[in-house]
Design an enzyme around this catalytic site. Sequence first.
Site, short mmCIF file in Angstrom:
data_model
loop_
_atom_site.label_atom_id
_atom_site.label_comp_id
_atom_site.label_asym_id
_atom_site.label_seq_id
_atom_site.Cartn_x
_atom_site.Cartn_y
_atom_site.Cartn_z
N ASN A 7 31.15 43.68 37.31
CA ASN A 7 31.15 42.47 36.50
C ASN A 7 30.06 41.58 37.09
OD1 ASN A 7 31.66 40.03 35.30
ND2 ASN A 7 33.84 39.97 35.81
N ARG A 97 31.50 45.16 32.59
CA ARG A 97 31.97 44.07 31.74
C ARG A 97 30.75 43.47 31.04
NH1 ARG A 97 32.93 37.90 32.92
NH2 ARG A 97 33.99 37.39 31.00
N HIS A 185 37.54 36.63 26.44
CA HIS A 185 38.71 37.07 27.24
C HIS A 185 39.42 38.24 26.55
CE1 HIS A 185 39.25 32.76 29.07
NE2 HIS A 185 38.51 33.51 29.88
N GLY A 216 43.23 30.30 32.97
CA GLY A 216 42.60 30.35 34.29
C GLY A 216 41.62 29.19 34.35
N ASN A 217 40.47 29.39 35.01
CA ASN A 217 39.45 28.35 34.94
C ASN A 217 38.98 28.20 33.50
OD1 ASN A 217 39.01 27.07 37.39
ND2 ASN A 217 38.14 28.97 38.22
N ARG A 247 35.54 22.62 30.89
CA ARG A 247 35.09 22.68 29.48
C ARG A 247 36.03 21.87 28.60
NH1 ARG A 247 34.61 29.07 29.04
NH2 ARG A 247 34.90 29.10 31.28
N ARG A 291 45.97 23.48 40.68
CA ARG A 291 46.84 23.24 41.84
C ARG A 291 46.59 21.86 42.44
NH1 ARG A 291 46.06 28.76 44.96
NH2 ARG A 291 44.15 28.41 43.84
N GLU A 391 41.85 42.91 34.17
CA GLU A 391 40.73 43.30 33.32
C GLU A 391 39.99 44.52 33.88
OE1 GLU A 391 38.86 39.45 31.62
OE2 GLU A 391 40.09 38.84 33.30
P1 AMP Z 1 41.65 32.10 37.45
O1 AMP Z 1 40.38 31.63 36.82
O2 AMP Z 1 42.44 33.02 36.56
O3 AMP Z 1 41.48 32.65 38.85
O4 AMP Z 1 42.60 30.79 37.62
C1 AMP Z 1 42.21 29.72 38.40
C2 AMP Z 1 43.17 28.55 38.13
O5 AMP Z 1 44.50 28.96 38.45
C3 AMP Z 1 42.86 27.32 38.97
O6 AMP Z 1 42.95 26.15 38.16
C4 AMP Z 1 44.00 27.33 39.98
O7 AMP Z 1 44.32 26.04 40.45
C5 AMP Z 1 45.13 27.88 39.13
N1 AMP Z 1 46.25 28.30 39.96
C6 AMP Z 1 46.33 29.32 40.85
N2 AMP Z 1 47.53 29.32 41.46
C7 AMP Z 1 48.23 28.27 40.95
C8 AMP Z 1 49.52 27.71 41.19
N3 AMP Z 1 50.35 28.25 42.07
N4 AMP Z 1 49.90 26.62 40.48
C9 AMP Z 1 49.06 26.06 39.58
N5 AMP Z 1 47.83 26.53 39.31
C10 AMP Z 1 47.41 27.61 40.01
#
Ligand code: AMP
Length: 409
Positions: A7, A97, A185, A216-217, A247, A291, A391
């Site tokens: 990726n 990817r 996605h 996620g982000n 975004r 978080r 993925e």
């Molecule tokens: P990703 O892009 O899928 O890796 O997701 C990243 C996002 O997941 C970020 O905003 C993190 O703060 C959030 N995240 C990861 N663990 C937690 C958690 N325990 N509680 C709330 N958000 C989380």
Amino acid sequence: MKVLVLNCGSSSVKFQLVQTDEASAAAGRVHALARGLVENIGGLAILRYEAEGRKPLKETGEILEHKIAVERILGLLTRPDVGVIQDRSEIEAVGHRMVHGGERFKTSVLIDDDVLSGIEDCIDLAPLHNPPNIKGYRASRDLLLVPHVAVFDTSFHQTMPREAYLYGLPYVLYQRHGIRRYGFHGTSHRFVSRRMAEILGRADDPTLRVITCHLGNGCSITAIRGGHSVDTSMGLTPLEGLLMGTRAGDIDAGIILHVMVTEELGVTEANALLNKHSGLLGISGVSNDMRTLLQAEADGNDRARLAVDVFCYRLKKYIASYTGVLGGVDAVVFTGGIGENSPVIRARSMVGLEALGLRVDPARNDAARAVEADISPEGSTSRVFVVPTNEELLIARDTYHIVAGLSAE
Ligand code: AMP
């Protein structure tokens, strides 16, 4: 079969070496032998690597281009003390990817010159993403003389009907420039919706209605009937839809014109405003990280609370609207870093959806962190689930199927 999954971003290469065969690919139990990430290619790069039964490794050094990054990855995979293969010839296929496949690529494909030129034709639609994906392919093609397969973020959504993908713009823009909703996605939505169908024992049911929330982000939500995407929140670009880390998601298009005039912004600044300075970060002024925001909210920061409220409200609105699109819903699935790990966000987004038959059981929801779990109360007809996404596994599975001469799902 050992499949290398790549990726490639503009300055990064994420990789996984995966062991797969027909039975495990079909059962979804594909096995990662090693994985890692090279970041900051073009300067002082950081390489992180971990393999089964080996000590994780972190190296820093100058890596000026993707080809050297892939060379370094292959070096680690075959290094006697940390490697998991003796020779690179053990890698039988590479799965890439690819972000944008336009309207041409409706499934994953074996890459040849014609496919490559088709992916290059989609650069206009994803100018930031397709070029590094292509660069990664070219770099690894020169190093690994095996079949290479492209797995697109957009292809799963190619089943959307016209009324879902057309914008209310002059039709000629669609004809001339392909301006329409493509969605992204797709690999994640496909993975978790298929898994959901398996869990419910309805893998071949054309009437199954699932809503998948990838949080996620980047965040997107998809309405899926009988395993096919019928609507999704991201559009021509990954900017539309849910509120995301940085975004904006849905906004009145007129705002952009208005702000460009009032703040005297050029196209580059407007682009940065929408993609990098908006979303959770823009509203809270604190962070793009959920978080951190939940912690700030607990500490009494009102703007952090507001950002989280907007995030949950927007998500609820989409879940309700997609329930309408599907004529009801059998299961809502949460995935991605936020969806898998945050009971608070899951619960807050579902408040008020009881009238649609959607409920979250507090104890089950609290206990579900990064594991497959049913978080709806016993006996609910519409279920709510957490399903961790994978993925890379799906890319490896598609690659295996194509290379083994079977058709990709
Ligand atoms: P990703 O892009 O899928 O890796 O997701 C990243 C996002 O997941 C970020 O905003 C993190 O703060 C959030 N995240 C990861 N663990 C937690 C958690 N325990 N509680 C709330 N958000 C989380």
